[in-house]
Design a protein around this motif. Sequence first.
Motif, PDB file in Angstrom:
ATOM      1  N   VAL A 116      -1.622  66.175  64.583  1.00  0.00           N
ATOM      2  CA  VAL A 116      -2.500  65.019  64.361  1.00  0.00           C
ATOM      3  C   VAL A 116      -2.178  64.349  63.037  1.00  0.00           C
ATOM      4  O   VAL A 116      -2.110  63.110  62.944  1.00  0.00           O
ATOM      5  N   ALA A 117      -1.972  65.151  61.992  1.00  0.00           N
ATOM      6  CA  ALA A 117      -1.674  64.582  60.677  1.00  0.00           C
ATOM      7  C   ALA A 117      -0.365  63.798  60.697  1.00  0.00           C
ATOM      8  O   ALA A 117      -0.297  62.661  60.216  1.00  0.00           O
ATOM      9  N   TRP A 118       0.667  64.398  61.265  1.00  0.00           N
ATOM     10  CA  TRP A 118       1.978  63.757  61.322  1.00  0.00           C
ATOM     11  C   TRP A 118       1.950  62.530  62.236  1.00  0.00           C
ATOM     12  O   TRP A 118       2.452  61.458  61.880  1.00  0.00           O
ATOM     13  N   GLY A 119       1.339  62.671  63.405  1.00  0.00           N
ATOM     14  CA  GLY A 119       1.283  61.562  64.336  1.00  0.00           C
ATOM     15  C   GLY A 119       0.493  60.386  63.797  1.00  0.00           C
ATOM     16  O   GLY A 119       0.896  59.226  63.953  1.00  0.00           O
ATOM     17  N   ALA A 120      -0.644  60.672  63.155  1.00  0.00           N
ATOM     18  CA  ALA A 120      -1.457  59.592  62.587  1.00  0.00           C
ATOM     19  C   ALA A 120      -0.696  58.854  61.492  1.00  0.00           C
ATOM     20  O   ALA A 120      -0.719  57.616  61.424  1.00  0.00           O
ATOM     21  N   PHE A 121       0.002  59.600  60.659  1.00  0.00           N
ATOM     22  CA  PHE A 121       0.773  58.964  59.587  1.00  0.00           C
ATOM     23  C   PHE A 121       1.836  58.040  60.167  1.00  0.00           C
ATOM     24  O   PHE A 121       2.016  56.902  59.708  1.00  0.00           O
ATOM     25  N   ILE A 122       2.539  58.512  61.200  1.00  0.00           N
ATOM     26  CA  ILE A 122       3.602  57.708  61.812  1.00  0.00           C
ATOM     27  C   ILE A 122       3.035  56.457  62.473  1.00  0.00           C
ATOM     28  O   ILE A 122       3.531  55.340  62.280  1.00  0.00           O
ATOM     29  N   VAL A 123       1.975  56.614  63.252  1.00  0.00           N
ATOM     30  CA  VAL A 123       1.433  55.489  64.020  1.00  0.00           C
ATOM     31  C   VAL A 123       0.680  54.505  63.125  1.00  0.00           C
ATOM     32  O   VAL A 123       0.782  53.285  63.299  1.00  0.00           O
ATOM     33  N   PHE A 124      -0.086  55.011  62.148  1.00  0.00           N
ATOM     34  CA  PHE A 124      -0.879  54.138  61.286  1.00  0.00           C
ATOM     35  C   PHE A 124      -0.012  53.141  60.540  1.00  0.00           C
ATOM     36  O   PHE A 124      -0.464  52.028  60.227  1.00  0.00           O
ATOM     37  N   ARG A 125       1.220  53.503  60.222  1.00  0.00           N
ATOM     38  CA  ARG A 125       2.084  52.636  59.416  1.00  0.00           C
ATOM     39  C   ARG A 125       2.281  51.273  60.062  1.00  0.00           C
ATOM     40  O   ARG A 125       2.523  50.277  59.377  1.00  0.00           O
ATOM     41  N   ARG A 126       2.194  51.206  61.364  1.00  0.00           N
ATOM     42  CA  ARG A 126       2.339  49.932  62.081  1.00  0.00           C
ATOM     43  C   ARG A 126       1.027  49.493  62.735  1.00  0.00           C
ATOM     44  O   ARG A 126       0.662  48.323  62.689  1.00  0.00           O
ATOM     45  N   LEU A 127       0.337  50.450  63.343  1.00  0.00           N
ATOM     46  CA  LEU A 127      -0.804  50.106  64.181  1.00  0.00           C
ATOM     47  C   LEU A 127      -1.942  49.470  63.388  1.00  0.00           C
ATOM     48  O   LEU A 127      -2.619  48.558  63.880  1.00  0.00           O
ATOM     49  N   LEU A 128      -2.177  49.921  62.170  1.00  0.00           N
ATOM     50  CA  LEU A 128      -3.329  49.451  61.402  1.00  0.00           C
ATOM     51  C   LEU A 128      -3.030  48.216  60.571  1.00  0.00           C
ATOM     52  O   LEU A 128      -3.923  47.678  59.926  1.00  0.00           O
ATOM     53  N   ARG A 129      -1.793  47.778  60.577  1.00  0.00           N
ATOM     54  CA  ARG A 129      -1.430  46.609  59.780  1.00  0.00           C
ATOM     55  C   ARG A 129      -1.301  45.365  60.654  1.00  0.00           C
ATOM     56  O   ARG A 129      -1.015  45.452  61.844  1.00  0.00           O
ATOM     57  N   GLU A 130      -1.494  44.222  60.021  1.00  0.00           N
ATOM     58  CA  GLU A 130      -1.298  42.960  60.725  1.00  0.00           C
ATOM     59  C   GLU A 130       0.192  42.617  60.714  1.00  0.00           C
ATOM     60  O   GLU A 130       0.850  42.698  59.680  1.00  0.00           O
ATOM     61  N   GLY A 131       0.695  42.243  61.859  1.00  0.00           N
ATOM     62  CA  GLY A 131       2.110  41.922  61.969  1.00  0.00           C
ATOM     63  C   GLY A 131       2.699  42.600  63.182  1.00  0.00           C
ATOM     64  O   GLY A 131       2.565  43.811  63.355  1.00  0.00           O
ATOM     65  N   MET A 132       3.344  41.830  64.032  1.00  0.00           N
ATOM     66  CA  MET A 132       3.883  42.365  65.280  1.00  0.00           C
ATOM     67  C   MET A 132       5.094  41.530  65.678  1.00  0.00           C
ATOM     68  O   MET A 132       5.172  40.339  65.358  1.00  0.00           O
ATOM     69  N   TRP A 133       6.039  42.161  66.365  1.00  0.00           N
ATOM     70  CA  TRP A 133       7.205  41.418  66.812  1.00  0.00           C
ATOM     71  C   TRP A 133       6.833  40.472  67.952  1.00  0.00           C
ATOM     72  O   TRP A 133       5.781  40.596  68.573  1.00  0.00           O
ATOM     73  N   ALA A 134       7.712  39.523  68.211  1.00  0.00           N
ATOM     74  CA  ALA A 134       7.392  38.397  69.087  1.00  0.00           C
ATOM     75  C   ALA A 134       7.023  38.820  70.499  1.00  0.00           C
ATOM     76  O   ALA A 134       6.146  38.204  71.120  1.00  0.00           O
ATOM     77  N   ASP A 135       7.686  39.844  71.042  1.00  0.00           N
ATOM     78  CA  ASP A 135       7.394  40.243  72.417  1.00  0.00           C
ATOM     79  C   ASP A 135       5.936  40.642  72.573  1.00  0.00           C
ATOM     80  O   ASP A 135       5.226  40.172  73.481  1.00  0.00           O
TER      81      ASP A 135
END
Length: 515
Positions: free
Chosen positions: A28-47
């Motif tokens: 959970v700790a490792w997975g949350a760290f990996i996913v949070f880096r993108r999921l919780l921030r604003e910004g996404m690729w065009a697709d």
Amino acid sequence: MSPVSLPGFVSILPTTDTYRRIGWLFTVAWGAFIVFRRLLREGMWADGLTYAALSRNMAIGKGSFWSPVFASSFWLPFNRTETFYEHPPLLFYIQSWFFRLFGDTYVTERVYCLVVLLLILLLMVQLWQQLVPTDHPLYRWEWLPVFLLFTFPLTEWTYAQNYLDVTMSLFCLLTVKYTIEGWQNPKKWFLMATLAVLALLAAFLTKGPVSLHVLAVPGLYGLFCGPTPQLAKATRWTLLLIGGFALLLSLLLLYEPARIFLHTYFNQQVWAALNGKREVYGDTSGSLGRTFIVKVLLTNLAPALVLLAVLWLLNRFWLKSREAIRPLSGMIRFCIALGLASTLPIMATTKQIEYYIVPALPYMALGLGAWIGPQLVKLAFRVPKTSLRILLVLGGVACLGSGLYGISIAGTPYHSHRAILADVHTIGSVVPSNTRLGVCPEMMASVLLHSYLQRYHRLEMTTLAKKPAYFLADATCRDAQQQQLAAAGYQPVAVSMKSYVLYHRSAPPDSTKRL
């Protein structure tokens, strides 16, 4: 119901709740760290932005299931109509309900991505329990394939980018689960076969023919996962899946809007890609270009393979472990073969992108988990019991650290998107929603600008010839358009942007076309 364990091997380590808790805490700790880096921030690729815009538009009544609408203009030249024929529409429809529930904010597609990811992880756990014998020491190490999934480099960003491949992967995993469950429980074969076929149709309606790799499940399972190959049963199940899918698809094609959409999609996307008439990428050029997708897969598996090698060396030469643990060779071959079945057919086209391997990642994590697991169990057996409490505390601290990290970055723009996000929000604060925004011709292919303007502010990009009320120019085309802009009465708007200049002109009310 799990398969029966093969005789001849004796479990050396009773699985305890302590090992399981430690595994899940660090996962959970490792997975949350990996996913949070993108999921919780604003910004996404065009697709992902495009798919979110299609879903939002469907939620507000702009477009329908068989006629999804992005805008009258699109950043790819292949889609020349207002109806979006690039991909089947199921994801857009499902996600439109998230917009109805959570509203039109950038958080909505993040919630959707998180829900899909959690469901994929749940299915991975269930498949682990289906494939690992109940009396095997690894049976309750269901956290291991989940942990390995987060070691794949692509996991960090693909599961947070609203890609079709992730939702398709969810439905493919459902097909695998129901097929195996029906195989293991003959009394439920009809119900499980029905659910498997429905899940397969859902996967197809999410991203088309690439979902059909799950038709290989019965054959691979019958070949690898029993004491002897069961080819007759595998054939029956394969025919069930093919026949059921063909029947449902045939019934669907009787509906004219569905038939028109899927026919156009096949010609515009699938057939064009197979004939090399779609996007051209440098990575797939040359005689070995079609092997690009294999290189991507191996690159992502590399961290797990390195871990396997390190554990084997530790057990073989340092700890000199000789304990026998029942091998899960059938499960390993089944999962890895299924992962290859979802990847290798992509070599039929030169249109290959890294995230096309996303459906293979859960299969590979399960297979590698079964391969790495015995080595990890041997190592865990040597850990002093007194150290387990320390590991439990460290796992809890790691979870707390990941949570605090997530809180600290939540809502902040992703670093590579800060500039364009700032400019897009500035444009949206001036230009009214549902307005056509003029741009220089070369800017029509600006992927992120096009997607962000529609997703966040419902702005369509058009040319100066349409005489829009607002016009946007970048540094490269501003000087070339200056004379025309002045002649048409455009004046710069007093707003500060990093990459663009915004113009406005006074015009009669009917000169600005509204959507």
